[in-house]
Write a protein that holds these residues in place. Structure first.
Motif, mmCIF file in Angstrom:
data_model
loop_
_atom_site.group_PDB
_atom_site.id
_atom_site.type_symbol
_atom_site.label_atom_id
_atom_site.label_comp_id
_atom_site.label_asym_id
_atom_site.label_seq_id
_atom_site.Cartn_x
_atom_site.Cartn_y
_atom_site.Cartn_z
ATOM 1 N N ARG A 109 0.814 -1.219 0.000
ATOM 2 C CA ARG A 109 0.000 0.000 0.000
ATOM 3 C C ARG A 109 0.850 1.273 0.000
ATOM 4 O O ARG A 109 0.525 2.256 -0.655
ATOM 5 C CB ARG A 109 -0.884 -0.023 1.252
ATOM 6 C CG ARG A 109 -1.964 0.974 1.262
ATOM 7 C CD ARG A 109 -2.698 1.022 2.581
ATOM 8 N NE ARG A 109 -3.124 2.388 2.794
ATOM 9 C CZ ARG A 109 -4.110 2.980 2.148
ATOM 10 N NH1 ARG A 109 -4.799 2.299 1.255
ATOM 11 N NH2 ARG A 109 -4.416 4.227 2.369
ATOM 12 N N THR B 169 -12.537 -7.559 4.251
ATOM 13 C CA THR B 169 -11.328 -6.780 4.566
ATOM 14 C C THR B 169 -10.390 -6.781 3.358
ATOM 15 O O THR B 169 -9.842 -5.743 2.976
ATOM 16 C CB THR B 169 -10.606 -7.390 5.792
ATOM 17 O OG1 THR B 169 -11.493 -7.312 6.893
ATOM 18 C CG2 THR B 169 -9.319 -6.659 6.114
ATOM 19 N N THR C 62 -11.748 -4.650 0.530
ATOM 20 C CA THR C 62 -11.574 -3.223 0.865
ATOM 21 C C THR C 62 -10.101 -2.831 0.731
ATOM 22 O O THR C 62 -9.782 -1.744 0.239
ATOM 23 C CB THR C 62 -12.095 -2.943 2.297
ATOM 24 O OG1 THR C 62 -13.471 -3.307 2.327
ATOM 25 C CG2 THR C 62 -11.963 -1.477 2.670
ATOM 26 N N ASP C 63 -9.200 -3.726 1.131
ATOM 27 C CA ASP C 63 -7.762 -3.447 0.986
ATOM 28 C C ASP C 63 -7.358 -3.352 -0.493
ATOM 29 O O ASP C 63 -6.423 -2.626 -0.839
ATOM 30 C CB ASP C 63 -6.923 -4.539 1.672
ATOM 31 C CG ASP C 63 -6.993 -4.452 3.193
ATOM 32 O OD1 ASP C 63 -7.504 -3.445 3.705
ATOM 33 O OD2 ASP C 63 -6.551 -5.406 3.859
ATOM 34 N N GLU D 44 -9.344 -2.191 -2.757
ATOM 35 C CA GLU D 44 -9.968 -0.952 -3.236
ATOM 36 C C GLU D 44 -9.183 0.292 -2.827
ATOM 37 O O GLU D 44 -9.211 1.302 -3.528
ATOM 38 C CB GLU D 44 -11.368 -0.873 -2.614
ATOM 39 C CG GLU D 44 -12.329 0.049 -3.264
ATOM 40 C CD GLU D 44 -13.740 -0.250 -2.778
ATOM 41 O OE1 GLU D 44 -14.624 -0.354 -3.626
ATOM 42 O OE2 GLU D 44 -13.944 -0.404 -1.557
ATOM 43 N N ASN D 45 -8.474 0.206 -1.702
ATOM 44 C CA ASN D 45 -7.974 1.420 -1.057
ATOM 45 C C ASN D 45 -6.602 1.972 -1.421
ATOM 46 O O ASN D 45 -6.310 3.107 -1.040
ATOM 47 C CB ASN D 45 -8.018 1.237 0.464
ATOM 48 C CG ASN D 45 -9.414 1.539 0.973
ATOM 49 O OD1 ASN D 45 -10.172 2.225 0.300
ATOM 50 N ND2 ASN D 45 -9.745 1.025 2.136
ATOM 51 N N ASP E 290 -10.058 -0.923 -9.570
ATOM 52 C CA ASP E 290 -10.580 0.244 -10.284
ATOM 53 C C ASP E 290 -11.160 -0.148 -11.634
ATOM 54 O O ASP E 290 -12.194 0.366 -12.052
ATOM 55 C CB ASP E 290 -9.470 1.286 -10.492
ATOM 56 C CG ASP E 290 -9.026 1.895 -9.176
ATOM 57 O OD1 ASP E 290 -9.901 2.265 -8.372
ATOM 58 O OD2 ASP E 290 -7.807 1.997 -8.951
ATOM 59 N N SER F 68 -3.851 9.925 -7.260
ATOM 60 C CA SER F 68 -4.355 9.415 -5.973
ATOM 61 C C SER F 68 -5.512 10.282 -5.464
ATOM 62 O O SER F 68 -6.483 9.767 -4.909
ATOM 63 C CB SER F 68 -3.231 9.341 -4.947
ATOM 64 O OG SER F 68 -2.846 10.635 -4.535
ATOM 65 N N LYS G 151 -8.614 9.536 -7.580
ATOM 66 C CA LYS G 151 -9.214 8.258 -7.157
ATOM 67 C C LYS G 151 -10.014 8.451 -5.870
ATOM 68 O O LYS G 151 -11.143 7.992 -5.756
ATOM 69 C CB LYS G 151 -8.103 7.215 -6.978
ATOM 70 C CG LYS G 151 -8.611 5.871 -6.471
ATOM 71 C CD LYS G 151 -7.555 4.777 -6.593
ATOM 72 C CE LYS G 151 -7.970 3.529 -5.832
ATOM 73 N NZ LYS G 151 -7.181 2.348 -6.138
ATOM 74 N N ARG G 152 -9.430 9.169 -4.922
ATOM 75 C CA ARG G 152 -10.115 9.414 -3.650
ATOM 76 C C ARG G 152 -11.413 10.193 -3.888
ATOM 77 O O ARG G 152 -12.460 9.864 -3.334
ATOM 78 C CB ARG G 152 -9.198 10.211 -2.713
ATOM 79 C CG ARG G 152 -9.901 10.590 -1.416
ATOM 80 C CD ARG G 152 -9.053 11.462 -0.542
ATOM 81 N NE ARG G 152 -7.905 10.757 -0.016
ATOM 82 C CZ ARG G 152 -7.025 11.297 0.822
ATOM 83 N NH1 ARG G 152 -7.164 12.539 1.208
ATOM 84 N NH2 ARG G 152 -6.006 10.605 1.269
ATOM 85 N N ASP H 127 -13.998 7.843 -5.660
ATOM 86 C CA ASP H 127 -14.456 6.757 -4.777
ATOM 87 C C ASP H 127 -15.292 7.282 -3.623
ATOM 88 O O ASP H 127 -16.377 6.779 -3.349
ATOM 89 C CB ASP H 127 -13.253 5.973 -4.226
ATOM 90 C CG ASP H 127 -12.688 5.008 -5.252
ATOM 91 O OD1 ASP H 127 -13.362 4.758 -6.269
ATOM 92 O OD2 ASP H 127 -11.576 4.496 -5.035
ATOM 93 N N GLN H 128 -14.785 8.283 -2.932
ATOM 94 C CA GLN H 128 -15.526 8.790 -1.770
ATOM 95 C C GLN H 128 -16.762 9.565 -2.217
ATOM 96 O O GLN H 128 -17.831 9.433 -1.626
ATOM 97 C CB GLN H 128 -14.629 9.682 -0.907
ATOM 98 C CG GLN H 128 -13.517 8.887 -0.224
ATOM 99 C CD GLN H 128 -12.667 9.750 0.703
ATOM 100 O OE1 GLN H 128 -12.863 10.952 0.845
ATOM 101 N NE2 GLN H 128 -11.694 9.116 1.336
#
Ligand code: COA
Length: 258
Positions: A42, A85, A88-89, A91-92, A117, A206, A209-210, A213-214
């Motif tokens: 990550r 988990t 989600t990992d 995805e993040n 993605d 980055s 993407k945030r 996504d958010q």
């Protein structure tokens, strides 16, 4: 790690689920190895991550049915939470991710791909969420991410029937981004996409993407607030100064991701 291979080439991470004799099915051991690896990579400065399965036949043929068959509710809860988990990992990370699907992408395998993605597929790829045929439902995020990536009606239609879809249908439905004729072309195409992305600011990517996504999980008003925070946070960064200066000086930008 006995079930996962990971290598980095030209700043692109390649993660391969390596359990081809079981069509890369996901048991607790594979999921735990994935969790450990994803935590480790990550913070690496990767242009992107490619996720695939060993062999020609399957990306991942789902959660391991033999390991689930004797589970009671408490074990099912722990297994589902571990799977969630891991998705989600996936995805993040701050860098982009592509699931490279060359064969069966079923159940938990499709759920892993939906956490990336993008999904790039070979023409032989097959997607499905067949859990109801086993008396189960998707439990690693499939009911949520398929409905969000497409729509609730298509997610219900697929999950209730347990039917498979071809790469062509998945492309038409917006599940898959690109389809390639062969597995080799698929991997080459995914690497070429990242080679193009690598010319851009990793910091800006980055934040984009945030923001997407958010923002897609909220109201438009809240999403616009997230976007303007991500946008304004880039001002004054090395990459923003370099990108704008390079444009004005008519030269190629050299980004650092800072
Ligand atoms: N869990 C555990 N083992 C699996 C598996 C899974 N999800 N998917 C495949 N395997 C195993 C098979 O049991 C077989 O093992 P064996 O050689 O020890 O008997 C091996 O992988 C090869 O699979 P096989 O079924 O012989 O291949 P096939 O070409 O005849 O069929 C599939 C391929 C994908 C259609 C079939 O394996 C299948 O339906 N798998 C289950 C898909 C599923 O329901 N996934 C959702 C789980 S929640």
């Amino acid at each position: 790690m006995s079930n996962i291979n990971f290598s980095v080439e030209n700043n692109i991470g390649l993660l391969t689920i390596n359990r081809p004799d079981k069509l890369n099915a996901l048991n607790s051991e594979v999921l735990s190895e994935l969790k450990t690896l994803l935590a480790k990579i990550r913070s690496e400065k990767l242009t992107g991550l490619l996720m695939t399965g060993a062999g020609e036949k399957a990306f991942i043929a789902g959660a391991d049915i033999s390991s689930m068959s004797d589970m009671k509710a408490a074990e099912g809860l722990a297994f589902g939470k571990l799977g969630q988990t891991v998705t989600t990992d996936i995805e993040n990370p701050p860098f982009p991710t592509i699931a490279c699907v060359q064969g069966f992408s079923l159940g938990g395998g499709f759920e892993m791909a939906l956490a990336c993605d993008f999904i790039f597929a070979s023409s032989k790829a097959v997607f499905g969420l067949p859990e109801v045929k086993l008396g189960l439902i998707p439990g690693f995020g499939g009911t949520q991410r398929l409905a969000r990536r497409t729509n609730a009606a298509f997610a219900k239609e697929l999950v209730f029937s347990g039917r498979n879809v071809t790469a062509a249908e998945a492309l038409a439905r917006g599940v898959v981004n690109q389809v390639f004729e062969t597995q080799d072309e698929l991997m080459t195409g995914a690497k070429a996409y990242f080679a193009a992305v690598a010319k851009n600011s990793p910091l800006a990517i980055s934040q984009a993407k945030r923001s997407i996504d958010q923002g897609s999980q909220t109201t438009l008003e809240q999403g616009l607030g997230i976007e303007v925070n991500c946008f304004s946070g880039l001002f004054g960064s090395y990459d923003m100064k370099e990108g704008t200066a390079a444009f004005l000086a008519k030269r190629k930008a050299e980004f650092k991701g800072e």
